[in-house]
Design a protein around this motif. Structure first.
Motif, PDB file in Angstrom:
ATOM      1  N   ARG A   1     -37.812 -35.524 -11.254  1.00 29.41           N
ATOM      2  CA  ARG A   1     -38.136 -34.650 -10.131  1.00 29.41           C
ATOM      3  C   ARG A   1     -36.863 -34.222  -9.394  1.00 29.41           C
ATOM      4  O   ARG A   1     -36.741 -33.060  -8.954  1.00 29.41           O
ATOM      5  N   TYR A   2     -35.911 -35.135  -9.283  1.00 32.53           N
ATOM      6  CA  TYR A   2     -34.636 -34.753  -8.675  1.00 32.53           C
ATOM      7  C   TYR A   2     -33.916 -33.691  -9.504  1.00 32.53           C
ATOM      8  O   TYR A   2     -33.200 -32.843  -8.944  1.00 32.53           O
ATOM      9  N   GLU A   3     -34.080 -33.722 -10.829  1.00 33.80           N
ATOM     10  CA  GLU A   3     -33.469 -32.682 -11.655  1.00 33.80           C
ATOM     11  C   GLU A   3     -34.016 -31.308 -11.272  1.00 33.80           C
ATOM     12  O   GLU A   3     -33.261 -30.342 -11.132  1.00 33.80           O
ATOM     13  N   TRP A   4     -35.334 -31.206 -11.116  1.00 32.42           N
ATOM     14  CA  TRP A   4     -35.934 -29.938 -10.674  1.00 32.42           C
ATOM     15  C   TRP A   4     -35.377 -29.558  -9.310  1.00 32.42           C
ATOM     16  O   TRP A   4     -35.009 -28.406  -9.055  1.00 32.42           O
ATOM     17  N   MET A   5     -35.332 -30.522  -8.409  1.00 31.13           N
ATOM     18  CA  MET A   5     -34.875 -30.265  -7.045  1.00 31.13           C
ATOM     19  C   MET A   5     -33.426 -29.792  -7.015  1.00 31.13           C
ATOM     20  O   MET A   5     -33.051 -28.973  -6.163  1.00 31.13           O
ATOM     21  N   PHE A   6     -32.609 -30.283  -7.948  1.00 34.30           N
ATOM     22  CA  PHE A   6     -31.190 -29.927  -7.963  1.00 34.30           C
ATOM     23  C   PHE A   6     -31.032 -28.437  -8.270  1.00 34.30           C
ATOM     24  O   PHE A   6     -30.266 -27.728  -7.602  1.00 34.30           O
TER      25      PHE A   6
END
Length: 223
Positions: free
Chosen positions: A206-211
Protein backbone atom coordinates in the motif's frame (compact mmCIF):
# COMPACT_ATOMS: atom_id res chain seq x y z
CA UNK A 1 -2.09 -28.55 -3.97
CA UNK A 2 -0.85 -26.38 -1.10
CA UNK A 3 -0.04 -22.80 -2.06
CA UNK A 4 3.47 -21.46 -1.59
CA UNK A 5 3.80 -18.45 0.67
CA UNK A 6 4.39 -16.10 -2.27
CA UNK A 7 1.28 -17.42 -4.05
CA UNK A 8 -0.66 -16.81 -0.86
CA UNK A 9 0.81 -13.34 -0.37
CA UNK A 10 0.17 -12.34 -3.96
CA UNK A 11 -3.47 -13.44 -3.92
CA UNK A 12 -4.35 -12.05 -0.50
CA UNK A 13 -2.02 -9.12 0.18
CA UNK A 14 -0.53 -7.80 -3.07
CA UNK A 15 -2.78 -8.36 -6.10
CA UNK A 16 -5.68 -6.07 -5.09
CA UNK A 17 -3.29 -3.15 -4.50
CA UNK A 18 -1.15 -3.97 -7.54
CA UNK A 19 -4.21 -3.73 -9.79
CA UNK A 20 -4.73 -0.16 -8.55
CA UNK A 21 -1.02 0.62 -8.98
CA UNK A 22 -1.20 -0.29 -12.68
CA UNK A 23 -4.22 1.98 -13.11
CA UNK A 24 -2.59 4.95 -11.40
CA UNK A 25 -2.20 8.04 -13.63
CA UNK A 26 1.48 8.34 -12.66
CA UNK A 27 2.27 5.01 -14.38
CA UNK A 28 -0.12 5.71 -17.24
CA UNK A 29 1.71 8.99 -17.80
CA UNK A 30 5.07 7.23 -17.78
CA UNK A 31 4.07 4.94 -20.62
CA UNK A 32 2.28 7.48 -22.83
CA UNK A 33 4.83 10.21 -22.12
CA UNK A 34 2.32 12.67 -20.63
CA UNK A 35 3.57 12.51 -17.03
CA UNK A 36 4.58 16.06 -16.03
CA UNK A 37 8.33 16.31 -15.53
CA UNK A 38 7.75 17.96 -12.15
CA UNK A 39 5.87 14.86 -10.94
CA UNK A 40 8.75 12.63 -12.04
CA UNK A 41 11.29 14.96 -10.43
CA UNK A 42 9.29 14.78 -7.18
CA UNK A 43 9.38 10.99 -7.40
CA UNK A 44 13.14 10.86 -8.05
CA UNK A 45 14.01 13.20 -5.17
CA UNK A 46 11.83 11.30 -2.70
CA UNK A 47 13.06 7.96 -4.04
CA UNK A 48 16.63 9.11 -3.34
CA UNK A 49 15.64 9.64 0.31
CA UNK A 50 13.75 6.35 0.35
CA UNK A 51 16.57 4.26 -1.10
CA UNK A 52 19.04 5.40 1.54
CA UNK A 53 16.76 4.03 4.28
CA UNK A 54 15.80 1.00 2.17
CA UNK A 55 19.52 0.18 1.97
CA UNK A 56 19.66 0.33 5.76
CA UNK A 57 16.65 -1.99 5.98
CA UNK A 58 18.33 -4.46 3.62
CA UNK A 59 21.50 -4.30 5.72
CA UNK A 60 19.45 -5.25 8.79
CA UNK A 61 17.99 -8.18 6.80
CA UNK A 62 21.57 -9.23 6.07
CA UNK A 63 22.45 -8.98 9.77
CA UNK A 64 19.46 -11.12 10.75
CA UNK A 65 19.86 -13.69 7.98
CA UNK A 66 20.54 -17.22 9.26
CA UNK A 67 22.77 -18.33 6.38
CA UNK A 68 25.88 -16.94 4.72
CA UNK A 69 24.26 -16.93 1.27
CA UNK A 70 21.40 -14.72 2.47
CA UNK A 71 23.80 -12.42 4.34
CA UNK A 72 25.78 -11.82 1.16
CA UNK A 73 22.68 -11.42 -1.02
CA UNK A 74 21.02 -8.78 1.15
CA UNK A 75 24.33 -6.97 1.71
CA UNK A 76 24.81 -6.84 -2.07
CA UNK A 77 21.26 -5.56 -2.52
CA UNK A 78 21.88 -2.83 0.06
CA UNK A 79 24.95 -1.72 -1.90
CA UNK A 80 22.87 -1.89 -5.09
CA UNK A 81 20.17 0.35 -3.61
CA UNK A 82 22.78 2.98 -2.76
CA UNK A 83 24.35 2.64 -6.21
CA UNK A 84 20.94 3.23 -7.81
CA UNK A 85 20.44 6.32 -5.69
CA UNK A 86 23.87 7.70 -6.56
CA UNK A 87 24.00 6.65 -10.21
CA UNK A 88 20.65 6.39 -11.97
CA UNK A 89 19.03 9.11 -9.88
CA UNK A 90 21.94 11.49 -10.40
CA UNK A 91 21.44 11.11 -14.14
CA UNK A 92 17.73 11.84 -13.86
CA UNK A 93 18.35 14.84 -11.60
CA UNK A 94 20.82 16.24 -14.10
CA UNK A 95 18.08 16.07 -16.73
CA UNK A 96 15.96 18.28 -14.46
CA UNK A 97 18.80 20.73 -13.87
CA UNK A 98 19.20 19.62 -10.25
CA UNK A 99 22.19 18.27 -8.36
CA UNK A 100 22.45 15.34 -5.97
CA UNK A 101 23.27 17.85 -3.22
CA UNK A 102 20.04 19.75 -3.90
CA UNK A 103 18.05 16.52 -3.78
CA UNK A 104 19.68 15.51 -0.50
CA UNK A 105 18.79 18.90 0.97
CA UNK A 106 15.13 18.62 -0.08
CA UNK A 107 12.73 17.72 2.74
CA UNK A 108 11.71 14.13 3.31
CA UNK A 109 7.96 14.34 2.69
CA UNK A 110 5.13 12.67 4.67
CA UNK A 111 4.64 9.49 2.61
CA UNK A 112 8.38 8.87 2.34
CA UNK A 113 8.84 9.44 6.06
CA UNK A 114 5.94 7.13 6.94
CA UNK A 115 7.08 4.36 4.59
CA UNK A 116 10.71 4.34 5.68
CA UNK A 117 9.79 4.62 9.36
CA UNK A 118 7.56 1.57 9.03
CA UNK A 119 10.27 -0.34 7.16
CA UNK A 120 12.98 0.37 9.69
CA UNK A 121 10.76 -0.29 12.71
CA UNK A 122 9.73 -3.65 11.25
CA UNK A 123 13.18 -4.88 10.22
CA UNK A 124 14.72 -3.88 13.55
CA UNK A 125 11.86 -5.10 15.74
CA UNK A 126 10.63 -8.19 13.91
CA UNK A 127 11.93 -11.62 13.02
CA UNK A 128 13.98 -12.32 9.89
CA UNK A 129 10.82 -13.45 8.08
CA UNK A 130 9.04 -10.23 9.08
CA UNK A 131 12.01 -8.17 7.90
CA UNK A 132 11.95 -9.93 4.52
CA UNK A 133 8.19 -9.39 4.30
CA UNK A 134 8.57 -5.64 4.89
CA UNK A 135 11.19 -5.16 2.14
CA UNK A 136 9.61 -7.62 -0.31
CA UNK A 137 7.01 -5.39 -2.03
CA UNK A 138 9.64 -2.89 -3.17
CA UNK A 139 11.36 -5.72 -5.04
CA UNK A 140 8.19 -7.46 -6.18
CA UNK A 141 5.99 -4.55 -7.23
CA UNK A 142 8.79 -2.87 -9.20
CA UNK A 143 9.58 -6.14 -10.97
CA UNK A 144 5.93 -6.62 -11.90
CA UNK A 145 5.53 -3.01 -12.99
CA UNK A 146 8.75 -3.14 -15.01
CA UNK A 147 7.70 -6.39 -16.66
CA UNK A 148 4.25 -4.99 -17.47
CA UNK A 149 5.45 -1.66 -18.82
CA UNK A 150 8.52 -2.87 -20.72
CA UNK A 151 6.58 -3.92 -23.83
CA UNK A 152 4.92 -0.51 -24.03
CA UNK A 153 7.97 1.52 -22.95
CA UNK A 154 7.48 5.28 -23.41
CA UNK A 155 7.92 7.90 -26.13
CA UNK A 156 9.81 9.96 -23.54
CA UNK A 157 13.44 8.69 -23.48
CA UNK A 158 13.83 9.52 -19.78
CA UNK A 159 10.75 7.53 -18.80
CA UNK A 160 11.70 4.69 -21.17
CA UNK A 161 15.06 4.42 -19.39
CA UNK A 162 13.38 4.13 -15.98
CA UNK A 163 11.04 1.41 -17.27
CA UNK A 164 13.95 -0.51 -18.83
CA UNK A 165 15.86 -0.65 -15.54
CA UNK A 166 13.06 -2.50 -13.74
CA UNK A 167 12.00 -4.62 -16.69
CA UNK A 168 15.56 -5.81 -17.27
CA UNK A 169 16.36 -9.47 -16.63
CA UNK A 170 19.16 -8.58 -14.20
CA UNK A 171 16.64 -6.97 -11.84
CA UNK A 172 14.02 -9.67 -12.45
CA UNK A 173 16.52 -12.38 -11.45
CA UNK A 174 17.27 -10.60 -8.15
CA UNK A 175 13.57 -10.50 -7.37
CA UNK A 176 13.14 -14.20 -8.18
CA UNK A 177 15.87 -14.95 -5.64
CA UNK A 178 14.04 -13.03 -2.91
CA UNK A 179 10.74 -14.73 -3.78
CA UNK A 180 12.39 -18.16 -3.56
CA UNK A 181 13.78 -17.24 -0.14
CA UNK A 182 10.30 -16.10 0.95
CA UNK A 183 8.85 -19.47 -0.04
CA UNK A 184 11.54 -21.30 1.93
CA UNK A 185 10.76 -19.17 4.96
CA UNK A 186 7.08 -19.92 4.51
CA UNK A 187 7.70 -23.61 5.13
CA UNK A 188 8.81 -22.81 8.70
CA UNK A 189 6.31 -20.16 9.80
CA UNK A 190 3.78 -20.64 12.56
CA UNK A 191 0.30 -19.18 12.25
CA UNK A 192 0.98 -15.99 14.23
CA UNK A 193 4.19 -15.12 12.39
CA UNK A 194 2.51 -15.91 9.06
CA UNK A 195 -0.23 -13.37 9.88
CA UNK A 196 2.41 -10.76 10.68
CA UNK A 197 4.18 -11.47 7.38
CA UNK A 198 0.90 -10.92 5.52
CA UNK A 199 0.32 -7.67 7.40
CA UNK A 200 3.78 -6.33 6.56
CA UNK A 201 3.52 -7.26 2.88
CA UNK A 202 0.06 -5.70 2.60
CA UNK A 203 1.17 -2.54 4.39
CA UNK A 204 4.31 -1.88 2.34
CA UNK A 205 2.49 -2.71 -0.92
CA UNK A 206 0.00 0.00 0.00
CA UNK A 207 2.90 2.35 0.68
CA UNK A 208 4.15 1.62 -2.85
CA UNK A 209 0.85 2.92 -4.25
CA UNK A 210 1.00 5.89 -1.91
CA UNK A 211 4.55 6.74 -3.01
CA UNK A 212 3.55 7.13 -6.67
CA UNK A 213 0.38 8.94 -5.66
CA UNK A 214 2.37 11.41 -3.54
CA UNK A 215 4.52 12.28 -6.57
CA UNK A 216 1.43 12.63 -8.76
CA UNK A 217 -0.19 15.00 -6.25
CA UNK A 218 3.00 16.96 -5.60
CA UNK A 219 2.72 16.16 -1.91
CA UNK A 220 4.21 18.57 0.59
CA UNK A 221 4.00 19.04 4.35
CA UNK A 222 0.62 20.72 5.03
CA UNK A 223 1.93 22.77 7.96
Amino acid sequence: MTQTLTEELWAESVAPVYAQILEHPFLAGLTDGTLPREAFAHFVVQDSHYLRDYARALAVCAAKAPGEQEVRAFADDAIGALAAEQGMHAEFLTAFGRSAAEAAAAPVLPTTRAYTSYLLATVYGGSFAEAVAAVLPCYWVYAKVGEQLLARSSPDPLYAKWIAVYGDESFQSVVRRVLELTDRLGEQLGAAERRRVHEHVHTTTRYEWMFWDAAWRGESWPV
